[in-house]
Scaffold this motif. Sequence first.
Motif, short mmCIF file in Angstrom:
data_model
loop_
_atom_site.label_atom_id
_atom_site.label_comp_id
_atom_site.label_asym_id
_atom_site.label_seq_id
_atom_site.Cartn_x
_atom_site.Cartn_y
_atom_site.Cartn_z
N ARG A 133 27.48 69.14 -55.37
CA ARG A 133 27.14 67.73 -55.26
C ARG A 133 27.76 66.90 -56.38
O ARG A 133 28.28 65.80 -56.15
CB ARG A 133 25.61 67.56 -55.30
CG ARG A 133 24.90 68.02 -54.04
CD ARG A 133 23.39 67.97 -54.23
NE ARG A 133 22.70 68.50 -53.06
CZ ARG A 133 21.45 68.94 -53.08
NH1 ARG A 133 20.75 68.89 -54.21
NH2 ARG A 133 20.89 69.42 -51.99
N GLU B 59 30.62 66.34 -50.16
CA GLU B 59 29.62 66.11 -49.12
C GLU B 59 29.90 67.09 -47.98
O GLU B 59 30.99 67.66 -47.89
CB GLU B 59 29.65 64.67 -48.62
CG GLU B 59 30.99 64.19 -48.09
CD GLU B 59 31.01 62.69 -47.88
OE1 GLU B 59 30.00 62.02 -48.15
OE2 GLU B 59 32.05 62.17 -47.44
N ALA C 82 29.25 64.74 -42.72
CA ALA C 82 28.90 63.43 -43.28
C ALA C 82 30.13 62.64 -43.70
O ALA C 82 30.03 61.48 -44.07
CB ALA C 82 27.98 63.61 -44.49
N SER C 83 31.30 63.28 -43.64
CA SER C 83 32.52 62.61 -44.06
C SER C 83 32.90 61.49 -43.09
O SER C 83 32.65 61.57 -41.89
CB SER C 83 33.67 63.62 -44.14
OG SER C 83 34.90 62.96 -44.32
N ILE D 54 22.39 61.43 -41.99
CA ILE D 54 23.32 60.96 -43.03
C ILE D 54 24.60 60.38 -42.44
O ILE D 54 25.51 59.99 -43.18
CB ILE D 54 23.66 62.07 -44.03
CG1 ILE D 54 24.11 63.35 -43.33
CG2 ILE D 54 22.47 62.35 -44.94
CD1 ILE D 54 24.47 64.49 -44.26
N ALA D 55 24.72 60.35 -41.13
CA ALA D 55 25.89 59.75 -40.46
C ALA D 55 25.39 59.15 -39.14
O ALA D 55 24.20 58.90 -38.99
CB ALA D 55 26.97 60.81 -40.24
N ALA E 188 21.22 55.96 -43.55
CA ALA E 188 20.96 57.36 -43.86
C ALA E 188 19.53 57.48 -44.37
O ALA E 188 19.16 56.85 -45.37
CB ALA E 188 21.95 57.85 -44.91
N VAL F 73 27.47 52.46 -44.34
CA VAL F 73 26.42 53.45 -44.52
C VAL F 73 25.46 52.96 -45.59
O VAL F 73 25.87 52.59 -46.69
CB VAL F 73 27.00 54.83 -44.90
CG1 VAL F 73 25.88 55.79 -45.30
CG2 VAL F 73 27.78 55.41 -43.73
N LEU G 131 22.30 54.16 -47.77
CA LEU G 131 21.51 55.31 -48.20
C LEU G 131 20.13 54.85 -48.62
O LEU G 131 19.99 53.88 -49.39
CB LEU G 131 22.20 56.01 -49.37
CG LEU G 131 23.59 56.60 -49.10
CD1 LEU G 131 24.19 57.18 -50.37
CD2 LEU G 131 23.53 57.66 -48.03
N THR H 48 24.02 63.48 -49.05
CA THR H 48 25.08 63.79 -48.08
C THR H 48 25.62 65.21 -48.24
O THR H 48 26.52 65.60 -47.52
CB THR H 48 26.24 62.78 -48.19
OG1 THR H 48 26.75 62.80 -49.52
CG2 THR H 48 25.76 61.39 -47.83
#
Length: 561
Positions: free
Chosen positions: A181, A201, A205-206, A281-282, A492, A528, A530, A536
């Motif tokens: 991370r 990530e 999630a990319s 997360i996406a 997310a 996005v 968060l 992620t």
Amino acid sequence: MSFPSDIEIAQINEHDNMKNINEIAKKIGLTPDDIEPYGHYKAKFSGRSIAKTMDEKDDGKLILVTSINPTPAGEGKSTVAIGLADSLQSLGKKTVLALREPSLGPVMGMKGGATGGGYAQVVPMEDINLHFTGDMHALTSAVNTLAALIDNHIHQGNALNIDPRRIVWKRALDINDRALRNIVVGLGGPFNSVPREEHFEITVASELMAVLCLAQDIDDLKERISNILIAYTFDKKPIFVRDLHVEGAITVLLKDALKPNLVQTLENTPAIIHGGPFANIAHGCNSILATKLAMKLGDYAVTEAGFGADLGGEKFLDIVTPKLNHAPNAIVIVATVRALKYNGGQKLADIQNEDLNALNLGFKNLKRHIHNMRYYHIPVVVAINKFATDTDNEIKLLTSLCDEVGVDVQLAEIHHNGSKGGQALAKAVIKATEKAANYTRLYEDGETTEAKIATIASEVYGANNVEYSKKARNQLQVLKDNAWDDLPVCIAKTQYSLSDDPKRLGSPRDFTLHVTDIIPKLGAGFVVVLTGNVMTMPGLPKKPAALNMDVDNEGTIGGLF
């Protein structure tokens, strides 16, 4: 006698009933020249067949499968989507299924795969859950190639004046690895590049995963890749992939991954599996190409959005649908007695025990999701995914509660009985698709990002306030300064609650949604947001599913669910 495991059912049926992929292609009007086989039971659509299908076919009806907020064990949404497609086919309807590809993260971790369960599965189950046709590996390679090109540019003189402290592009790995991370790269002196902080990530999630899932063709893919924001200069000016002139190289790595994959269910229903962004997360939906092909090749297309209707469902309707140019004709919300009892306060360890009070309290969660999906003015059907531990009293109570709010509810016994257990649901869904739908989006692109977040927070989650961190406030200003304020919003958030706190179950009201960061994804075409403690790059549990897996000398895999 215990019920066989998913992999045992899959392996028996794969051996006895699986048809050659050319036969599956023929069922939907394709010739051997229209597909590119990967062995006997998997194939990719050829570029020729994609173009021909898009140009020559009319759209069938689209059915979106979503769910309530799940327990940590999951509630069988994919199982219901697969079983619904099989059930529609068993009723004589030409049906094509469109699903996401599994990620190795949950396969090796806790949640499991994404191929369904029991007698409602897509096969070959082991291949799909593991390497499949290599799409995840291609995406991972493309993500990391771009990262390497950025670092190389800085090392070779940094003509673009990139600030190493403001590189926003992250490396990726398709496995849960918390150790990656927050790391440091470039150590070892000038020969080994410029030291800087780096973050990994999970591949799903990319932004490249989102780009792949939203691209319409190679040209669109290349254009989206060129628009990806990768860094800022020392003067805080944005730098894009196009500034590095490497959009062509990244597209080359993804040219085959862009082609959707064709497989089948245990009952030989054609299934298109392509793309796999997580919904927490996406944006959580399979590719637009897969959904469009399913609609073109079937009279009924069944697709699924990840996690609950507050996540994948909302994102499908507010982000994907405008690009798809076809709203769902019906929405199916999957509910389980055990998840509603969990949302009503029953402990997970006691979830198999009857508790009508907890079920009654937990119904507020389903009621909220019904309300949210009805906002879009699309007919809604509730599918009760029956588990063996559900009692007759619990099923009766849940059915009556659904009747009270005027929603069509059907019991789905698909896991144990396959299509025979889902025919009542299929008939209700067919009826729903024949009703008038008047798709209405939750917000308009012209609204500010802050307004969009507030709308989703209040109308979908039930929050009465949105609180922004200092970092998120600064990012809001960056969006305004760069005229990026007109993009859709992809939030997310934890999948376990309508709020950003996984412990606030049921249908919480009048809470604060905490926004920690805002990241423009300009290639994907959304922002996005968060919230809470969502990350992620997930981590593996104390006892990951990988501990149960093995393979024998003949190549037969065991322990894969």
